[in-house]
Design a protein around this motif. Structure first.
Motif, PDB file in Angstrom:
ATOM      1  N   VAL A  73       0.837  -1.208   0.000  1.00  0.00           N
ATOM      2  CA  VAL A  73       0.000   0.000   0.000  1.00  0.00           C
ATOM      3  C   VAL A  73       0.865   1.249   0.000  1.00  0.00           C
ATOM      4  CG1 VAL A  73      -1.612   1.353   1.384  1.00  0.00           C
ATOM      5  CG2 VAL A  73      -2.000  -1.086   1.063  1.00  0.00           C
ATOM      6  N   CYS A  74       1.912   1.262   0.785  1.00  0.00           N
ATOM      7  CA  CYS A  74       2.806   2.428   0.831  1.00  0.00           C
ATOM      8  C   CYS A  74       3.482   2.663  -0.525  1.00  0.00           C
ATOM      9  CB  CYS A  74       3.855   2.243   1.928  1.00  0.00           C
ATOM     10  SG  CYS A  74       3.203   2.306   3.614  1.00  0.00           S
ATOM     11  N   VAL A  75       3.970   1.573  -1.135  1.00  0.00           N
ATOM     12  CA  VAL A  75       4.598   1.706  -2.456  1.00  0.00           C
ATOM     13  C   VAL A  75       3.579   2.177  -3.480  1.00  0.00           C
ATOM     14  CG1 VAL A  75       5.702   0.432  -4.328  1.00  0.00           C
ATOM     15  CG2 VAL A  75       6.369  -0.031  -1.954  1.00  0.00           C
ATOM     16  N   ALA A  76       2.358   1.630  -3.418  1.00  0.00           N
ATOM     17  CA  ALA A  76       1.305   2.033  -4.353  1.00  0.00           C
ATOM     18  C   ALA A  76       0.931   3.494  -4.162  1.00  0.00           C
ATOM     19  CB  ALA A  76       0.077   1.141  -4.161  1.00  0.00           C
ATOM     20  N   ALA A  77       0.882   3.942  -2.910  1.00  0.00           N
ATOM     21  CA  ALA A  77       0.546   5.345  -2.632  1.00  0.00           C
ATOM     22  C   ALA A  77       1.551   6.287  -3.273  1.00  0.00           C
ATOM     23  CB  ALA A  77       0.494   5.574  -1.117  1.00  0.00           C
ATOM     24  N   TRP A  78       2.837   5.941  -3.171  1.00  0.00           N
ATOM     25  CA  TRP A  78       3.866   6.787  -3.774  1.00  0.00           C
ATOM     26  C   TRP A  78       3.828   6.707  -5.300  1.00  0.00           C
ATOM     27  CZ3 TRP A  78       5.925  10.502  -1.140  1.00  0.00           C
ATOM     28  CH2 TRP A  78       6.098  10.376   0.234  1.00  0.00           C
ATOM     29  N   CYS A  79       3.611   5.517  -5.835  1.00  0.00           N
ATOM     30  CA  CYS A  79       3.553   5.362  -7.293  1.00  0.00           C
ATOM     31  C   CYS A  79       2.370   6.122  -7.890  1.00  0.00           C
ATOM     32  CB  CYS A  79       3.474   3.885  -7.665  1.00  0.00           C
ATOM     33  SG  CYS A  79       4.980   2.942  -7.339  1.00  0.00           S
ATOM     34  N   ILE A  80       1.192   5.980  -7.256  1.00  0.00           N
ATOM     35  CA  ILE A  80       0.005   6.672  -7.753  1.00  0.00           C
ATOM     36  C   ILE A  80       0.180   8.189  -7.675  1.00  0.00           C
ATOM     37  CG2 ILE A  80      -2.446   7.107  -7.291  1.00  0.00           C
ATOM     38  CD1 ILE A  80      -2.658   4.202  -6.370  1.00  0.00           C
ATOM     39  N   SER A  81       0.680   8.662  -6.546  1.00  0.00           N
ATOM     40  CA  SER A  81       0.833  10.104  -6.364  1.00  0.00           C
ATOM     41  C   SER A  81       1.894  10.686  -7.303  1.00  0.00           C
ATOM     42  CB  SER A  81       1.193  10.421  -4.909  1.00  0.00           C
ATOM     43  OG  SER A  81       2.379   9.747  -4.521  1.00  0.00           O
ATOM     44  N   ILE A  82       3.001   9.964  -7.485  1.00  0.00           N
ATOM     45  CA  ILE A  82       4.049  10.452  -8.392  1.00  0.00           C
ATOM     46  C   ILE A  82       3.569  10.415  -9.835  1.00  0.00           C
ATOM     47  CG2 ILE A  82       6.349   9.951  -9.323  1.00  0.00           C
ATOM     48  CD1 ILE A  82       7.153   8.986  -6.534  1.00  0.00           C
ATOM     49  N   GLY A  83       2.883   9.312 -10.218  1.00  0.00           N
ATOM     50  CA  GLY A  83       2.375   9.217 -11.583  1.00  0.00           C
ATOM     51  C   GLY A  83       1.353  10.289 -11.901  1.00  0.00           C
ATOM     52  N   THR A  84       0.447  10.541 -10.958  1.00  0.00           N
ATOM     53  CA  THR A  84      -0.574  11.564 -11.168  1.00  0.00           C
ATOM     54  C   THR A  84       0.031  12.954 -11.205  1.00  0.00           C
ATOM     55  OG1 THR A  84      -2.121  10.154  -9.943  1.00  0.00           O
ATOM     56  CG2 THR A  84      -2.807  12.418 -10.363  1.00  0.00           C
ATOM     57  N   SER A  85       1.077  13.171 -10.426  1.00  0.00           N
ATOM     58  CA  SER A  85       1.694  14.499 -10.368  1.00  0.00           C
ATOM     59  C   SER A  85       2.340  14.892 -11.693  1.00  0.00           C
ATOM     60  CB  SER A  85       2.739  14.549  -9.251  1.00  0.00           C
ATOM     61  OG  SER A  85       3.869  13.752  -9.583  1.00  0.00           O
ATOM     62  N   PHE A  86       2.739  13.890 -12.505  1.00  0.00           N
ATOM     63  CA  PHE A  86       3.343  14.214 -13.803  1.00  0.00           C
ATOM     64  C   PHE A  86       2.340  14.950 -14.683  1.00  0.00           C
ATOM     65  CE2 PHE A  86       6.575  10.834 -12.976  1.00  0.00           C
ATOM     66  CZ  PHE A  86       7.695  11.636 -13.174  1.00  0.00           C
ATOM     67  N   VAL A  87       1.084  14.534 -14.632  1.00  0.00           N
ATOM     68  CA  VAL A  87       0.043  15.203 -15.426  1.00  0.00           C
ATOM     69  C   VAL A  87      -0.105  16.648 -14.977  1.00  0.00           C
ATOM     70  CG1 VAL A  87      -2.385  15.166 -16.079  1.00  0.00           C
ATOM     71  CG2 VAL A  87      -1.149  13.012 -15.759  1.00  0.00           C
ATOM     72  N   GLU A  88      -0.114  16.848 -13.657  1.00  0.00           N
ATOM     73  CA  GLU A  88      -0.235  18.205 -13.125  1.00  0.00           C
ATOM     74  C   GLU A  88       0.986  19.040 -13.480  1.00  0.00           C
ATOM     75  OE1 GLU A  88      -2.925  19.194 -11.845  1.00  0.00           O
ATOM     76  OE2 GLU A  88      -3.957  17.294 -11.439  1.00  0.00           O
ATOM     77  N   ALA A  89       2.171  18.413 -13.445  1.00  0.00           N
ATOM     78  CA  ALA A  89       3.394  19.149 -13.753  1.00  0.00           C
ATOM     79  C   ALA A  89       3.433  19.569 -15.220  1.00  0.00           C
ATOM     80  CB  ALA A  89       4.618  18.298 -13.420  1.00  0.00           C
ATOM     81  N   ILE A  90       2.938  18.720 -16.101  1.00  0.00           N
ATOM     82  CA  ILE A  90       2.928  19.064 -17.531  1.00  0.00           C
ATOM     83  C   ILE A  90       2.046  20.283 -17.780  1.00  0.00           C
ATOM     84  CG2 ILE A  90       2.157  18.270 -19.808  1.00  0.00           C
ATOM     85  CD1 ILE A  90       3.015  15.446 -18.976  1.00  0.00           C
ATOM     86  N   ASN A  91       0.905  20.361 -17.045  1.00  0.00           N
ATOM     87  CA  ASN A  91      -0.016  21.481 -17.229  1.00  0.00           C
ATOM     88  C   ASN A  91       0.449  22.761 -16.548  1.00  0.00           C
ATOM     89  OD1 ASN A  91      -1.829  19.899 -18.727  1.00  0.00           O
ATOM     90  ND2 ASN A  91      -2.904  19.208 -16.889  1.00  0.00           N
ATOM     91  N   ALA A  92       1.429  22.659 -15.648  1.00  0.00           N
ATOM     92  CA  ALA A  92       1.914  23.842 -14.931  1.00  0.00           C
ATOM     93  C   ALA A  92       2.835  24.663 -15.818  1.00  0.00           C
ATOM     94  CB  ALA A  92       2.636  23.426 -13.658  1.00  0.00           C
ATOM     95  N   LYS A  93       2.725  25.970 -15.695  1.00  0.00           N
ATOM     96  CA  LYS A  93       3.541  26.847 -16.526  1.00  0.00           C
ATOM     97  C   LYS A  93       3.710  28.206 -15.861  1.00  0.00           C
ATOM     98  CE  LYS A  93       4.073  28.410 -21.302  1.00  0.00           C
ATOM     99  NZ  LYS A  93       3.468  28.448 -22.658  1.00  0.00           N
ATOM    100  N   ALA A  94       4.916  28.757 -15.941  1.00  0.00           N
ATOM    101  CA  ALA A  94       5.181  30.105 -15.455  1.00  0.00           C
ATOM    102  C   ALA A  94       4.766  31.095 -16.539  1.00  0.00           C
ATOM    103  CB  ALA A  94       6.656  30.271 -15.109  1.00  0.00           C
ATOM    104  N   ILE A  95       3.876  31.997 -16.180  1.00  0.00           N
ATOM    105  CA  ILE A  95       3.283  32.925 -17.149  1.00  0.00           C
ATOM    106  C   ILE A  95       3.573  34.362 -16.729  1.00  0.00           C
ATOM    107  CG2 ILE A  95       1.126  33.695 -18.228  1.00  0.00           C
ATOM    108  CD1 ILE A  95      -0.020  30.952 -17.645  1.00  0.00           C
ATOM    109  N   HIS A  96       3.885  35.207 -17.695  1.00  0.00           N
ATOM    110  CA  HIS A  96       4.088  36.626 -17.435  1.00  0.00           C
ATOM    111  C   HIS A  96       2.730  37.294 -17.249  1.00  0.00           C
ATOM    112  CE1 HIS A  96       8.437  37.113 -18.020  1.00  0.00           C
ATOM    113  NE2 HIS A  96       8.334  36.155 -18.926  1.00  0.00           N
ATOM    114  N   ALA A  97       2.433  37.705 -16.010  1.00  0.00           N
ATOM    115  CA  ALA A  97       1.195  38.426 -15.745  1.00  0.00           C
ATOM    116  C   ALA A  97       1.310  39.873 -16.195  1.00  0.00           C
ATOM    117  CB  ALA A  97       0.849  38.369 -14.261  1.00  0.00           C
ATOM    118  N   SER A  98       2.527  40.385 -16.176  1.00  0.00           N
ATOM    119  CA  SER A  98       2.824  41.730 -16.668  1.00  0.00           C
ATOM    120  C   SER A  98       4.283  41.758 -17.081  1.00  0.00           C
ATOM    121  CB  SER A  98       2.524  42.774 -15.578  1.00  0.00           C
ATOM    122  OG  SER A  98       3.404  42.610 -14.482  1.00  0.00           O
TER     123      SER A  98
END
Length: 336
Positions: free
Chosen positions: A146-171
């Motif tokens: 369960v502990c290994v699965a928790a880390w694998c699921i969270s790390i795998g899911t975070s890649f999707v979030e990281a791909i969508n993240a971007k530093a944007i010039h607000a001004s």
């Protein structure tokens, strides 16, 4: 994890009427609280790890969950200095660190919720389903899986979030770190996050702890109410910290169509819920360090002679143990 988007002094959201309001800037207060939460979380989680590594056995299933939960909270906590700088100033760390911080945030969040739910289910099986065949080695292997699965699921899911993240010039002089989702992706993601990472785990936790409380209340020892209080604190901390923010996230941006008073109220409520959500990374270790056994170990680690003397003067104290062979939690008097 981004600041409210400001446009000509007001909040805007696509087409439609937008009220231009001079909202109170809550960013500085949020940034200061993030710094305080970071200091507290690092302190209590490191102390908890020191107690576990020094005095506890790592083969114990509960200690294994607590150990992984502490590391999960520390991963989540590692994002706070970046976010504090973000709220106090603006995003100055570039696109790569924007993706990295976003990934670390979701790794810590997802793994923490999964581990907390797994710990609850494990306690439910031990205390309530005591008639089940209880093979300790099998239970230990399941905990590791369960502990290994928790880390694998969270790390795998975070890649999707990281791909969508971007530093944007607000001004020309400021930048933001945001999750860019096409169409209604953000709203759909918020709904999925609320359902899978709050409502479902919370339902499982409430069900399991209700069954545990029923078992405890059926015991004849009146000291059982101490256990009831601890159980209540764990469930309450989970709900109070994560619940309001998950609900508020669903309505983020809707206030652009409301009056200035409504916008101001939502703006303040959102930041309060945000602070509560991030404070969850230091709540679990604080609750576990309230245990008399762990507190005793902690007093031996810290140079607290006066506190240690007071603890010893109390004499016998109540220790809560779970026995796989028995039908309920056993409360017994044990000299510390």
């Amino acid at each position: 994890m981004n600041n409210d988007t400001m446009s000509n002094g007001g909040l805007s959201m696509g087409d439609g009427p937008t009220y231009l309001c001079d909202l109170f800037d809550f960013s500085t207060i949020t940034g200061v609280f993030f710094i305080l939460i970071f200091i507290l979380s690092v302190t209590v989680n490191v102390l908890l790890l020191c107690v576990i590594f020094t005095y506890e056995t790592l083969t114990n299933v509960t200690n294994l969950f607590v150990l992984n939960l502490a590391f999960s909270d520390l991963v989540f906590t590692s994002t706070l200095p970046f976010l504090a700088t973000y709220y106090l100033h603006h995003w100055v760390f570039g696109d790569f660190l924007c993706k990295f911080v976003m990934a670390a945030y979701f790794v810590g969040l997802y793994s923490s919720v999964i581990l907390l739910t797994a710990m609850t289910v494990d306690r439910f099986i031990i205390v309530v389903l005591h008639k089940w065949p209880n093979n300790y080695v099998r239970r230990q292997r399941c905990a590791v899986i369960v502990c290994v699965a928790a880390w694998c699921i969270s790390i795998g899911t975070s890649f999707v979030e990281a791909i969508n993240a971007k530093a944007i010039h607000a001004s020309d002089t400021t930048m933001t770190c945001e999750s860019i989702s096409p169409g209604n992706g953000f709203q759909l993601g918020a709904i999925l996050q609320l359902s899978l990472l709050f409502l479902l785990p919370f339902a499982i936790i409430v069900f399991c702890y209700c069954a545990i409380l029923k078992t405890v209340l059926q015991s004849s020892n009146r000291k059982k109410y101490r256990t009831v209080a601890v159980v209540f604190y764990i469930v309450a901390a989970f709900f109070i910290c994560l619940g309001p923010y998950n609900v508020m996230s669903l309505f983020e941006g809707v206030d652009a169509y409301q009056t200035c008073n409504v916008q101001q109220s939502f703006h303040i409520a959102y930041h309060i819920c945000l602070i509560l959500a991030y404070s969850h990374c230091c709540m679990n270790p604080l609750l576990y360090l309230l245990s008399q056994k762990l507190r005793k170990h902690l007093l031996h680690i810290l140079p607290c002679q006066l506190l240690r003397k007071k603890e010893e003067e109390r004499g016998p104290t109540t220790v809560i143990r779970t026995a796989p062979q028995t039908s309920a939690i056993i409360l017994e008097m044990q000299a510390q």
